[in-house]
Design a protein around this motif. Structure first.
Motif, PDB file in Angstrom:
ATOM      1  N   ASN A  89     -46.543   8.088  14.843  1.00  0.00           N
ATOM      2  CA  ASN A  89     -47.323   7.885  13.617  1.00  0.00           C
ATOM      3  C   ASN A  89     -48.322   9.012  13.395  1.00  0.00           C
ATOM      4  O   ASN A  89     -48.547   9.439  12.259  1.00  0.00           O
ATOM      5  CB  ASN A  89     -48.047   6.539  13.668  1.00  0.00           C
ATOM      6  N   LYS A  90     -48.926   9.470  14.484  1.00  0.00           N
ATOM      7  CA  LYS A  90     -49.861  10.601  14.377  1.00  0.00           C
ATOM      8  C   LYS A  90     -49.149  11.833  13.823  1.00  0.00           C
ATOM      9  O   LYS A  90     -49.678  12.546  12.967  1.00  0.00           O
ATOM     10  CB  LYS A  90     -50.452  10.932  15.746  1.00  0.00           C
TER      11      LYS A  90
ATOM     12  N   THR B 249     -36.267  17.730  15.701  1.00  0.00           N
ATOM     13  CA  THR B 249     -36.638  18.956  15.003  1.00  0.00           C
ATOM     14  C   THR B 249     -37.814  18.699  14.062  1.00  0.00           C
ATOM     15  O   THR B 249     -38.084  17.549  13.691  1.00  0.00           O
ATOM     16  CB  THR B 249     -35.468  19.503  14.161  1.00  0.00           C
ATOM     17  N   VAL B 250     -38.468  19.767  13.662  1.00  0.00           N
ATOM     18  CA  VAL B 250     -39.548  19.664  12.679  1.00  0.00           C
ATOM     19  C   VAL B 250     -39.002  19.144  11.353  1.00  0.00           C
ATOM     20  O   VAL B 250     -39.643  18.335  10.673  1.00  0.00           O
ATOM     21  CB  VAL B 250     -40.242  21.031  12.474  1.00  0.00           C
ATOM     22  N   ASP B 251     -37.808  19.596  10.976  1.00  0.00           N
ATOM     23  CA  ASP B 251     -37.203  19.151   9.720  1.00  0.00           C
ATOM     24  C   ASP B 251     -37.022  17.634   9.703  1.00  0.00           C
ATOM     25  O   ASP B 251     -37.274  16.979   8.679  1.00  0.00           O
ATOM     26  CB  ASP B 251     -35.860  19.839   9.509  1.00  0.00           C
ATOM     27  N   ASN B 252     -36.581  17.074  10.821  1.00  0.00           N
ATOM     28  CA  ASN B 252     -36.406  15.621  10.888  1.00  0.00           C
ATOM     29  C   ASN B 252     -37.740  14.901  10.739  1.00  0.00           C
ATOM     30  O   ASN B 252     -37.832  13.849  10.098  1.00  0.00           O
ATOM     31  CB  ASN B 252     -35.757  15.219  12.206  1.00  0.00           C
ATOM     32  N   LEU B 253     -38.773  15.463  11.344  1.00  0.00           N
ATOM     33  CA  LEU B 253     -40.110  14.884  11.238  1.00  0.00           C
ATOM     34  C   LEU B 253     -40.595  14.923   9.793  1.00  0.00           C
ATOM     35  O   LEU B 253     -41.102  13.923   9.261  1.00  0.00           O
ATOM     36  CB  LEU B 253     -41.084  15.634  12.150  1.00  0.00           C
ATOM     37  N   VAL B 254     -40.443  16.067   9.145  1.00  0.00           N
ATOM     38  CA  VAL B 254     -40.887  16.213   7.760  1.00  0.00           C
ATOM     39  C   VAL B 254     -40.103  15.280   6.844  1.00  0.00           C
ATOM     40  O   VAL B 254     -40.674  14.643   5.945  1.00  0.00           O
ATOM     41  CB  VAL B 254     -40.731  17.677   7.296  1.00  0.00           C
ATOM     42  N   GLU B 255     -38.801  15.178   7.073  1.00  0.00           N
ATOM     43  CA  GLU B 255     -37.971  14.295   6.259  1.00  0.00           C
ATOM     44  C   GLU B 255     -38.397  12.835   6.424  1.00  0.00           C
ATOM     45  O   GLU B 255     -38.428  12.067   5.454  1.00  0.00           O
ATOM     46  CB  GLU B 255     -36.505  14.461   6.633  1.00  0.00           C
ATOM     47  N   THR B 256     -38.737  12.447   7.656  1.00  0.00           N
ATOM     48  CA  THR B 256     -39.219  11.092   7.916  1.00  0.00           C
ATOM     49  C   THR B 256     -40.487  10.813   7.126  1.00  0.00           C
ATOM     50  O   THR B 256     -40.653   9.744   6.534  1.00  0.00           O
ATOM     51  CB  THR B 256     -39.492  10.888   9.419  1.00  0.00           C
ATOM     52  N   TYR B 257     -41.386  11.788   7.122  1.00  0.00           N
ATOM     53  CA  TYR B 257     -42.638  11.638   6.374  1.00  0.00           C
ATOM     54  C   TYR B 257     -42.368  11.477   4.882  1.00  0.00           C
ATOM     55  O   TYR B 257     -42.890  10.556   4.236  1.00  0.00           O
ATOM     56  CB  TYR B 257     -43.538  12.851   6.600  1.00  0.00           C
ATOM     57  N   ILE B 258     -41.552  12.349   4.314  1.00  0.00           N
ATOM     58  CA  ILE B 258     -41.318  12.342   2.876  1.00  0.00           C
ATOM     59  C   ILE B 258     -40.634  11.054   2.437  1.00  0.00           C
ATOM     60  O   ILE B 258     -41.002  10.446   1.425  1.00  0.00           O
ATOM     61  CB  ILE B 258     -40.481  13.568   2.448  1.00  0.00           C
ATOM     62  N   LYS B 259     -39.653  10.612   3.202  1.00  0.00           N
ATOM     63  CA  LYS B 259     -38.952   9.374   2.845  1.00  0.00           C
ATOM     64  C   LYS B 259     -39.893   8.172   2.898  1.00  0.00           C
ATOM     65  O   LYS B 259     -39.725   7.214   2.145  1.00  0.00           O
ATOM     66  CB  LYS B 259     -37.757   9.160   3.770  1.00  0.00           C
TER      67      LYS B 259
ATOM     68  N   GLU C 256     -46.250   2.127  27.253  1.00  0.00           N
ATOM     69  CA  GLU C 256     -45.448   3.313  26.981  1.00  0.00           C
ATOM     70  C   GLU C 256     -44.854   3.264  25.571  1.00  0.00           C
ATOM     71  O   GLU C 256     -44.870   4.256  24.838  1.00  0.00           O
ATOM     72  CB  GLU C 256     -44.325   3.415  28.012  1.00  0.00           C
ATOM     73  N   LYS C 257     -44.334   2.086  25.202  1.00  0.00           N
ATOM     74  CA  LYS C 257     -43.770   1.934  23.869  1.00  0.00           C
ATOM     75  C   LYS C 257     -44.839   2.112  22.808  1.00  0.00           C
ATOM     76  O   LYS C 257     -44.636   2.794  21.802  1.00  0.00           O
ATOM     77  CB  LYS C 257     -43.121   0.556  23.738  1.00  0.00           C
ATOM     78  N   ASN C 258     -45.993   1.491  23.024  1.00  0.00           N
ATOM     79  CA  ASN C 258     -47.082   1.614  22.052  1.00  0.00           C
ATOM     80  C   ASN C 258     -47.586   3.038  21.940  1.00  0.00           C
ATOM     81  O   ASN C 258     -47.919   3.505  20.853  1.00  0.00           O
ATOM     82  CB  ASN C 258     -48.234   0.685  22.439  1.00  0.00           C
ATOM     83  N   ASP C 259     -47.658   3.719  23.076  1.00  0.00           N
ATOM     84  CA  ASP C 259     -48.090   5.118  23.063  1.00  0.00           C
ATOM     85  C   ASP C 259     -47.119   5.970  22.261  1.00  0.00           C
ATOM     86  O   ASP C 259     -47.532   6.861  21.504  1.00  0.00           O
ATOM     87  CB  ASP C 259     -48.189   5.657  24.489  1.00  0.00           C
ATOM     88  N   LYS C 260     -45.835   5.722  22.419  1.00  0.00           N
ATOM     89  CA  LYS C 260     -44.817   6.473  21.674  1.00  0.00           C
ATOM     90  C   LYS C 260     -44.972   6.235  20.177  1.00  0.00           C
ATOM     91  O   LYS C 260     -44.952   7.183  19.384  1.00  0.00           O
ATOM     92  CB  LYS C 260     -43.419   6.069  22.132  1.00  0.00           C
ATOM     93  N   GLU C 261     -45.125   4.974  19.789  1.00  0.00           N
ATOM     94  CA  GLU C 261     -45.270   4.643  18.369  1.00  0.00           C
ATOM     95  C   GLU C 261     -46.526   5.261  17.780  1.00  0.00           C
ATOM     96  O   GLU C 261     -46.512   5.779  16.658  1.00  0.00           O
ATOM     97  CB  GLU C 261     -45.288   3.128  18.182  1.00  0.00           C
ATOM     98  N   ARG C 262     -47.612   5.209  18.547  1.00  0.00           N
ATOM     99  CA  ARG C 262     -48.871   5.812  18.063  1.00  0.00           C
ATOM    100  C   ARG C 262     -48.706   7.315  17.879  1.00  0.00           C
ATOM    101  O   ARG C 262     -49.165   7.882  16.884  1.00  0.00           O
ATOM    102  CB  ARG C 262     -50.007   5.510  19.032  1.00  0.00           C
ATOM    103  N   THR C 263     -48.046   7.947  18.847  1.00  0.00           N
ATOM    104  CA  THR C 263     -47.856   9.394  18.772  1.00  0.00           C
ATOM    105  C   THR C 263     -46.960   9.764  17.601  1.00  0.00           C
ATOM    106  O   THR C 263     -47.238  10.722  16.866  1.00  0.00           O
ATOM    107  CB  THR C 263     -47.248   9.930  20.080  1.00  0.00           C
TER     108      THR C 263
END
Length: 214
Positions: A18-19, A58-68, A9-16
């Motif tokens: 990262n995707k 939120t999408v904003d949090n996801l995008v911010e994570t990517y950019i950082k 479950e943990k690995n699936d979450k991390e993979r998702t």
């Protein structure tokens, strides 16, 4: 023998997660920042759109994570104190020169971040405000270090650094978006970019060597 713990479950979450983070980059590359919405990101990642809210809120949090995770200056701030300690004898000029030359190389190769910077300067957003604040952490570490070295000297290293960083961003974007030269320098060639790197070194040398007592 110790019993192995199931971490599926943990690995699936991390993979998702990262995707989804990687999908942000793909969407930016394909559609630009205007394409950053739940539908495009989830489709690119190949996962249920509800997982964006579940893992990032939120999408904003996801995008911010990517950019950082991709931003050169945010990454450079990690371990900056250790790097400064190693270059303490060489001085702040060598440290700053290395940062700027690496900025040229990194930004020239990263097309996704080129679009992110275009987004930053073309539209005001909370996401980019947060990223900019993260970038400034390196400034808060470096400039006190250089201030001690240049104490009593009539030089504004912050202003000089601002011009160099901004100039590098612009020149790389110019090279990627046009076929024309800039001040008769072909920035699409390695030779052209080497001339810019040498100019950066010259500006820093003259700034440090020419600093007079106040």
């Amino acid at each position: 023998m110790a019993r192995k713990t199931y971490k599926g479950e943990k690995n699936d979450k991390e993979r998702t997660m990262n995707k989804l983070i990687q999908a942000v980059g793909s969407v930016i590359e394909k559609y630009g920042y205007t394409g950053l919405n739940i539908a495009n990101i989830s489709n690119e990642a190949g996962v249920d759109r509800k997982l964006i809210s579940l893992y990032f809120d939120t999408v904003d949090n996801l995008v911010e994570t990517y950019i950082k995770g991709k931003d050169y200056w945010v990454a450079a701030s990690v371990g900056a104190m250790e790097m400064l300690a190693k270059t303490a004898n060489a001085g702040s000029r060598e440290f700053l020169e290395t940062l700027l030359i690496n900025q040229i190389d990194h930004f020239s190769k990263d097309e996704e971040m080129q679009k992110v910077v275009l987004w930053q300067i073309s539209e005001k957003s909370d996401i980019m405000s947060h990223v900019t604040q993260s970038r400034e952490r390196l400034s808060s570490l470096f400039f006190p270090f250089s201030d001690r070295e240049l104490a009593g000297k009539d030089v504004d290293l912050r202003a000089v650094s601002s011009l160099l960083v901004a100039g590098i961003y612009y020149l790389v974007l110019h090279a990627k978006s046009t076929d024309s030269t800039f001040c008769e320098i072909d920035l699409t060639t390695e030779e052209g970019m080497d001339r810019i790197k040498n100019a950066v070194k010259t500006v820093l040398k003259q700034t440090y060597d020419g600093a007079k007592d106040k």
